[in-house]
Design a protein around this motif. Structure first.
Motif, PDB file in Angstrom:
ATOM      1  N   GLN A 110       0.834  -1.208   0.000  1.00  0.00           N
ATOM      2  CA  GLN A 110       0.000   0.000   0.000  1.00  0.00           C
ATOM      3  C   GLN A 110       0.869   1.259   0.000  1.00  0.00           C
ATOM      4  OE1 GLN A 110      -3.083  -0.245  -0.593  1.00  0.00           O
ATOM      5  NE2 GLN A 110      -4.185   1.509   0.198  1.00  0.00           N
ATOM      6  N   ARG A 111       1.971   1.239   0.743  1.00  0.00           N
ATOM      7  CA  ARG A 111       2.888   2.386   0.734  1.00  0.00           C
ATOM      8  C   ARG A 111       3.471   2.590  -0.664  1.00  0.00           C
ATOM      9  NH1 ARG A 111       4.204   0.272   5.804  1.00  0.00           N
ATOM     10  NH2 ARG A 111       5.994  -0.830   4.948  1.00  0.00           N
ATOM     11  N   ALA A 112       3.812   1.488  -1.337  1.00  0.00           N
ATOM     12  CA  ALA A 112       4.351   1.589  -2.696  1.00  0.00           C
ATOM     13  C   ALA A 112       3.295   2.126  -3.661  1.00  0.00           C
ATOM     14  CB  ALA A 112       4.861   0.223  -3.159  1.00  0.00           C
ATOM     15  N   LEU A 142       0.787   4.128  -2.842  1.00  0.00           N
ATOM     16  CA  LEU A 142       0.653   5.546  -2.498  1.00  0.00           C
ATOM     17  C   LEU A 142       1.740   6.367  -3.191  1.00  0.00           C
ATOM     18  CD1 LEU A 142      -0.622   7.816  -0.746  1.00  0.00           C
ATOM     19  CD2 LEU A 142       0.945   7.111   1.075  1.00  0.00           C
ATOM     20  N   GLN A 143       2.961   5.898  -3.133  1.00  0.00           N
ATOM     21  CA  GLN A 143       4.080   6.587  -3.784  1.00  0.00           C
ATOM     22  C   GLN A 143       3.883   6.641  -5.300  1.00  0.00           C
ATOM     23  OE1 GLN A 143       6.497   8.319  -2.400  1.00  0.00           O
ATOM     24  NE2 GLN A 143       7.301   8.862  -4.406  1.00  0.00           N
ATOM     25  N   ALA A 144       3.466   5.530  -5.889  1.00  0.00           N
ATOM     26  CA  ALA A 144       3.262   5.487  -7.341  1.00  0.00           C
ATOM     27  C   ALA A 144       2.163   6.450  -7.772  1.00  0.00           C
ATOM     28  CB  ALA A 144       2.914   4.061  -7.776  1.00  0.00           C
ATOM     29  N   ARG A 158       1.272   9.213  -6.156  1.00  0.00           N
ATOM     30  CA  ARG A 158       1.819  10.565  -5.986  1.00  0.00           C
ATOM     31  C   ARG A 158       2.733  10.932  -7.149  1.00  0.00           C
ATOM     32  NH1 ARG A 158       3.005  10.139   0.477  1.00  0.00           N
ATOM     33  NH2 ARG A 158       0.975  10.940   1.146  1.00  0.00           N
ATOM     34  N   GLU A 159       3.564   9.987  -7.593  1.00  0.00           N
ATOM     35  CA  GLU A 159       4.480  10.242  -8.708  1.00  0.00           C
ATOM     36  C   GLU A 159       3.725  10.572  -9.988  1.00  0.00           C
ATOM     37  OE1 GLU A 159       6.884   6.715  -8.854  1.00  0.00           O
ATOM     38  OE2 GLU A 159       8.066   7.329  -7.092  1.00  0.00           O
ATOM     39  N   ARG A 160       2.498  10.066 -10.112  1.00  0.00           N
ATOM     40  CA  ARG A 160       1.673  10.327 -11.294  1.00  0.00           C
ATOM     41  C   ARG A 160       0.799  11.562 -11.128  1.00  0.00           C
ATOM     42  NH1 ARG A 160       3.203   5.378 -10.937  1.00  0.00           N
ATOM     43  NH2 ARG A 160       3.460   4.026 -12.755  1.00  0.00           N
TER      44      ARG A 160
END
Length: 138
Positions: free
Chosen positions: A71-73, A75-77, A79-81
């Motif tokens: 889930q953290r990964a 969330l990061q992905a 945000r990056e988009r």
């Protein structure tokens, strides 16, 4: 291989709850318009959005630590988009709960790619205040 009828019924009965900025939640339901309480979050009338999680890949239970890391990964992905995000929880009719994210401003191709990356069996998506649709991958 298509999802089982039991799994499809479970998805259709689920409330896809999005935490509201001032507390409480609004529940997205498949086949229903985006709840009025969520519409002020849209920046355009036809803005795409999705309700997605990284928990329990392929609709199979997985341990809490692995789910949280995934889930953290996710969330990061997101945000990056450039997606704008609100916390969410999928709540099944049987009491099942799954932490999720309501992502605004992310196109359907990007949602599909993230669902594939995190091995999700389905997501919920829509455009603007229109009807929520179930997007199945199994």
């Amino acid at each position: 291989m298509p999802a089982s009828e039991a799994l499809r019924r479970a998805w259709l009965a689920t409330q896809y709850r999005v935490r509201l900025p001032r507390g409480g939640y609004a529940a997205i339901r498949i086949g229903a318009p985006l709840p009025a309480a969520l519409r002020p979050l849209l920046v355009a009338e036809d803005e795409p959005w999705g309700f997605i999680t990284a928990w329990n890949p392929r609709a199979q239970a997985r341990g809490r630590a692995a789910n949280r890391a995934a889930q953290r990964a996710l969330l990061q992905a997101l945000r990056e988009r450039g997606a704008r995000l609100r916390a969410g929880t999928g709540v099944g009719a049987d009491g099942w709960r799954e932490p999720s994210l309501f992502a605004l401003g992310i196109d359907f191709d990007a949602l599909d790619a993230l669902a594939a990356r995190f091995e999700q069996a389905a997501i919920v998506r829509g455009r603007g205040g229109g009807r929520a649709e179930l997007r199945e991958y199994v």
